[in-house]
Write an enzyme that holds these catalytic residues in place. Structure first.
Site, PDB file in Angstrom:
ATOM      1  CB  THR A 105      -0.894  -0.017   1.260  1.00 37.37           C
ATOM      2  OG1 THR A 105      -1.463   1.269   1.450  1.00 37.37           O
ATOM      3  CG2 THR A 105      -0.096  -0.344   2.520  1.00 37.37           C
ATOM      4  CG  ASP A 106      -1.139   5.016  -0.933  1.00 37.13           C
ATOM      5  OD1 ASP A 106      -1.705   4.342  -0.053  1.00 37.13           O
ATOM      6  OD2 ASP A 106      -1.712   5.950  -1.543  1.00 37.13           O
ATOM      7  CD  GLU A 107      -3.493   3.332   4.174  1.00 33.48           C
ATOM      8  OE1 GLU A 107      -3.449   3.385   5.405  1.00 33.48           O
ATOM      9  OE2 GLU A 107      -4.531   3.061   3.535  1.00 33.48           O
TER      10      GLU A 107
ATOM     11  N   PRO B 167     -20.738   8.850   8.574  1.00 30.30           N
ATOM     12  CG  PRO B 167     -19.795   6.986   9.634  1.00 30.30           C
ATOM     13  CD  PRO B 167     -20.750   7.376   8.556  1.00 30.30           C
TER      14      PRO B 167
ATOM     15  CE  LYS C 221       0.296  -4.604   2.954  1.00 30.07           C
ATOM     16  NZ  LYS C 221      -0.045  -5.952   2.407  1.00 30.07           N
TER      17      LYS C 221
HETATM   18  P1  NAD Z   1      -9.369  -7.607   2.232  1.00 34.93           P
HETATM   19  O1  NAD Z   1      -9.356  -7.325   3.714  1.00 34.93           O
HETATM   20  O2  NAD Z   1     -10.605  -7.356   1.457  1.00 34.93           O
HETATM   21  O3  NAD Z   1      -8.982  -9.143   1.974  1.00 34.93           O
HETATM   22  C1  NAD Z   1      -7.958  -9.784   2.677  1.00 34.93           C
HETATM   23  C2  NAD Z   1      -8.065 -11.268   2.393  1.00 34.93           C
HETATM   24  O4  NAD Z   1      -6.993 -11.922   3.082  1.00 34.93           O
HETATM   25  C3  NAD Z   1      -9.375 -11.913   2.883  1.00 34.93           C
HETATM   26  O5  NAD Z   1      -9.887 -12.777   1.888  1.00 34.93           O
HETATM   27  C4  NAD Z   1      -8.949 -12.677   4.116  1.00 34.93           C
HETATM   28  O6  NAD Z   1      -9.744 -13.838   4.357  1.00 34.93           O
HETATM   29  C5  NAD Z   1      -7.515 -13.054   3.775  1.00 34.93           C
HETATM   30  N1  NAD Z   1      -6.699 -13.250   4.981  1.00 34.93           N
HETATM   31  C6  NAD Z   1      -6.608 -12.422   6.058  1.00 34.93           C
HETATM   32  N2  NAD Z   1      -5.806 -12.962   6.975  1.00 34.93           N
HETATM   33  C7  NAD Z   1      -5.366 -14.157   6.474  1.00 34.93           C
HETATM   34  C8  NAD Z   1      -4.497 -15.162   6.965  1.00 34.93           C
HETATM   35  N3  NAD Z   1      -3.932 -15.067   8.166  1.00 34.93           N
HETATM   36  N4  NAD Z   1      -4.250 -16.234   6.167  1.00 34.93           N
HETATM   37  C9  NAD Z   1      -4.813 -16.341   4.944  1.00 34.93           C
HETATM   38  N5  NAD Z   1      -5.678 -15.422   4.452  1.00 34.93           N
HETATM   39  C10 NAD Z   1      -5.932 -14.344   5.203  1.00 34.93           C
HETATM   40  O7  NAD Z   1      -8.127  -6.799   1.668  1.00 34.93           O
HETATM   41  P2  NAD Z   1      -7.960  -6.013   0.280  1.00 34.93           P
HETATM   42  O8  NAD Z   1      -8.501  -4.647   0.440  1.00 34.93           O
HETATM   43  O9  NAD Z   1      -8.429  -6.868  -0.825  1.00 34.93           O
HETATM   44  O10 NAD Z   1      -6.379  -5.885   0.220  1.00 34.93           O
HETATM   45  C11 NAD Z   1      -5.587  -6.924  -0.338  1.00 34.93           C
HETATM   46  C12 NAD Z   1      -4.125  -6.527  -0.257  1.00 34.93           C
HETATM   47  O11 NAD Z   1      -3.905  -5.311  -0.965  1.00 34.93           O
HETATM   48  C13 NAD Z   1      -3.642  -6.278   1.174  1.00 34.93           C
HETATM   49  O12 NAD Z   1      -2.347  -6.796   1.288  1.00 34.93           O
HETATM   50  C14 NAD Z   1      -3.634  -4.768   1.296  1.00 34.93           C
HETATM   51  O13 NAD Z   1      -2.662  -4.329   2.221  1.00 34.93           O
HETATM   52  C15 NAD Z   1      -3.296  -4.351  -0.130  1.00 34.93           C
HETATM   53  N6  NAD Z   1      -3.807  -3.030  -0.550  1.00 34.93           N
HETATM   54  C16 NAD Z   1      -5.130  -2.715  -0.354  1.00 34.93           C
HETATM   55  C17 NAD Z   1      -5.598  -1.478  -0.789  1.00 34.93           C
HETATM   56  C18 NAD Z   1      -7.051  -1.096  -0.640  1.00 34.93           C
HETATM   57  O14 NAD Z   1      -7.429   0.040  -0.950  1.00 34.93           O
HETATM   58  N7  NAD Z   1      -7.945  -2.003  -0.227  1.00 34.93           N
HETATM   59  C19 NAD Z   1      -4.734  -0.574  -1.408  1.00 34.93           C
HETATM   60  C20 NAD Z   1      -3.395  -0.941  -1.585  1.00 34.93           C
HETATM   61  C21 NAD Z   1      -2.939  -2.173  -1.153  1.00 34.93           C
HETATM   62  P1  TYD Z   2     -10.628   4.034   4.414  1.00 30.27           P
HETATM   63  O1  TYD Z   2     -11.591   3.625   3.354  1.00 30.27           O
HETATM   64  O2  TYD Z   2     -10.698   3.385   5.749  1.00 30.27           O
HETATM   65  O3  TYD Z   2      -9.168   3.877   3.767  1.00 30.27           O
HETATM   66  P2  TYD Z   2      -7.718   4.362   4.354  1.00 30.27           P
HETATM   67  O4  TYD Z   2      -7.851   4.787   5.761  1.00 30.27           O
HETATM   68  O5  TYD Z   2      -6.941   3.104   4.219  1.00 30.27           O
HETATM   69  O6  TYD Z   2      -7.277   5.467   3.453  1.00 30.27           O
HETATM   70  O7  TYD Z   2     -10.775   5.593   4.633  1.00 30.27           O
HETATM   71  C1  TYD Z   2     -10.625   6.504   3.559  1.00 30.27           C
HETATM   72  C2  TYD Z   2     -10.727   7.904   4.132  1.00 30.27           C
HETATM   73  O8  TYD Z   2     -12.071   8.091   4.624  1.00 30.27           O
HETATM   74  C3  TYD Z   2      -9.809   8.149   5.322  1.00 30.27           C
HETATM   75  O9  TYD Z   2      -9.347   9.495   5.273  1.00 30.27           O
HETATM   76  C4  TYD Z   2     -10.707   7.958   6.527  1.00 30.27           C
HETATM   77  C5  TYD Z   2     -12.062   8.419   6.022  1.00 30.27           C
HETATM   78  N1  TYD Z   2     -13.233   7.746   6.647  1.00 30.27           N
HETATM   79  C6  TYD Z   2     -14.274   8.519   7.202  1.00 30.27           C
HETATM   80  O10 TYD Z   2     -14.233   9.765   7.165  1.00 30.27           O
HETATM   81  N2  TYD Z   2     -15.325   7.856   7.771  1.00 30.27           N
HETATM   82  C7  TYD Z   2     -15.396   6.503   7.832  1.00 30.27           C
HETATM   83  O11 TYD Z   2     -16.385   5.967   8.408  1.00 30.27           O
HETATM   84  C8  TYD Z   2     -14.353   5.732   7.252  1.00 30.27           C
HETATM   85  C9  TYD Z   2     -14.367   4.228   7.276  1.00 30.27           C
HETATM   86  C10 TYD Z   2     -13.276   6.402   6.665  1.00 30.27           C
END
Ligand code: NAD
Ligand code: TYD
Length: 351
Positions: free
Chosen positions: A132-134, A212, A161
């Protein structure tokens, strides 16, 4: 089958789109979806491809080294695309250790399994770590994260991460493991668990519940449609340079409050509401602790080296996403029953 690829976290949001893309696009590959099916993992996400001849599912937890050992011995994978993680910042604030276990220790377990089973013969092998970019921390009003930006994570999620990224690179430098890492901005799209901003607010608008908004609502995120992330992962997996990092982003920055107002407008139109109906639900609530002010990705490396760019505009992607949630109310009902309500009360009742 010409190649076997293990995709971890394939039942989650992004993972399910990656699994679908690979299963459909590469019938000559065997795709093994490794997932523990936590609250965020849902096999309903993959119903359309679950019977494909090149797809298999393995319910395995990356915290169980013996199970990983068995899986590697059974499938002899050539590649790993690692997405399994605890992924929600607010949950990481409530329960940081879960993030250390899965994101750090789970990743090291997976690295060990690859290292042990590939036995130093890395020809045709690849370990792709999705991040992630975070990890880069927070930006002020200007500037972008590049692949050279120093890590500066602030939440337990981003710290875990960041640690996992360091371990992946350490296994490359120390043991020669062929790795590639990508750091992507915020994703949105179908199958997104409704604890994250966009799907939570879509669900709350449908249910006429408060929206929220944390703090002053002026926090900025760079949003990318999930299928564009999956396409970038495909390109990087096949063409990325060994040991390299690629930033992926949408060139699409939005302040939370502006995004929420756009979402409200689009949903009022689709729901046949009078203009302004959904905006009435906006409620400013207590801020998230350690809230990063702004994320913005410089994605020029992947654009110039691999020719990747987002395929949809934000308005198009958001409209597709809303349509998906309105057409898949059953999915939404299934994932928002039971434990979801406990989390919701814990997270929002005192704000
Ligand atoms: P998600 O939470 O939707 O899915 C995570 C998956 O991992 C689930 O299917 C869960 O069952 C599985 N999992 C969790 N713990 C596990 C374990 N101990 N063993 C096996 N499986 C396990 O997550 P996502 O949003 O799809 O993100 C996927 C990846 O991409 C993550 O590594 C996250 O850090 C990265 N990522 C996410 C975002 C975003 O915006 N969602 C952005 C950049 C990077
Ligand atoms: P989120 O979707 O949790 O992603 P991330 O924190 O990984 O960027 O949140 C996106 C943005 O929205 C973040 O600035 C937090 C804000 N946010 C709210 O304002 N209210 C909410 O209920 C949630 C879940 C997020």
């Amino acid at each position: 089958m010409s190649k076997t690829i293990v995709i971890t976290g394939g039942a989650g949001f992004i993972g399910s789109h990656v699994v679908r893309l690979f299963v459909n696009r590469y019938p000559e590959y065997r795709i093994v979806n490794l997932d523990a099916l936590t609250y965020a993992g849902n096999l309903e996400n993959l119903r359309d491809i679950e019977n494909a001849p090149n797809y298999s599912f393995e319910k395995v937890n990356i915290l169980a080294p013996e199970a990983l050992d068995k899986l590697f011995a059974t499938w002899q994978p050539d590649g790993v695309i690692h997405l399994a993680a605890e992924s929600h910042v607010d949950r990481s604030i409530l329960s940081p250790l879960d993030f250390v276990y899965t994101n750090v220790i789970g990743t090291v377990n997976l690295l060990n399994a690859a290292k042990t089973h590939w036995k130093g013969n890395f020809e045709g092998k690849r370990f792709y770590h999705v991040s992630t970019d975070e990890v880069y921390g927070a930006l002020g009003d200007t500037g972008f994260f590049t692949e050279q930006t120093k890590y500066d994570p602030h939440s337990p999620y981003s710290a875990s991460k960041a640690a996992s990224d360091h371990f992946v690179r350490a296994y490359h430098d120390t043991y020669g493991l062929p790795v590639v890492v990508s750091n992507c901005s915020n994703n949105y799209g179908p199958n997104h668990f409704p604890e994250k901003l966009i799907p939570l607010f879509i669900n709350n608008i449908i249910q006429r519940k408060p929206l929220p908004v944390y703090g002053d609502g002026l926090y900025t995120r760079d949003w990318l449609y999930v299928k564009d992330h999956a396409a970038a992962i495909d390109l990087i997996f096949h063409q990325g340079k060994n040991g390299d990092t690629y930033n992926i982003g949408g060139f699409n920055e939005w302040k939370n409050i502006d995004l929420v107002k756009l979402l409200c407008r689009l949903m009022d139109t689709k729901l046949g509401n009078e203009a302004g109906t959904s905006e009435e639900l906006i409620t400013y609530v207590k801020d998230r602790p350690g809230h990063d002010r702004r994320y913005a990705i410089d994605a020029s490396k992947i654009n110039q080296e691999l020719g990747w760019k987002p395929s949809v505009t934000f308005e198009e992607g958001l409209s597709l996403t809303i349509d998906w949630y309105m057409d898949n109310k059953e999915w939404l009902q299934h994932v928002t029953s039971g434990d979801y309500m406990n989390y919701y009360d814990l997270q929002y009742s005192k704000r």
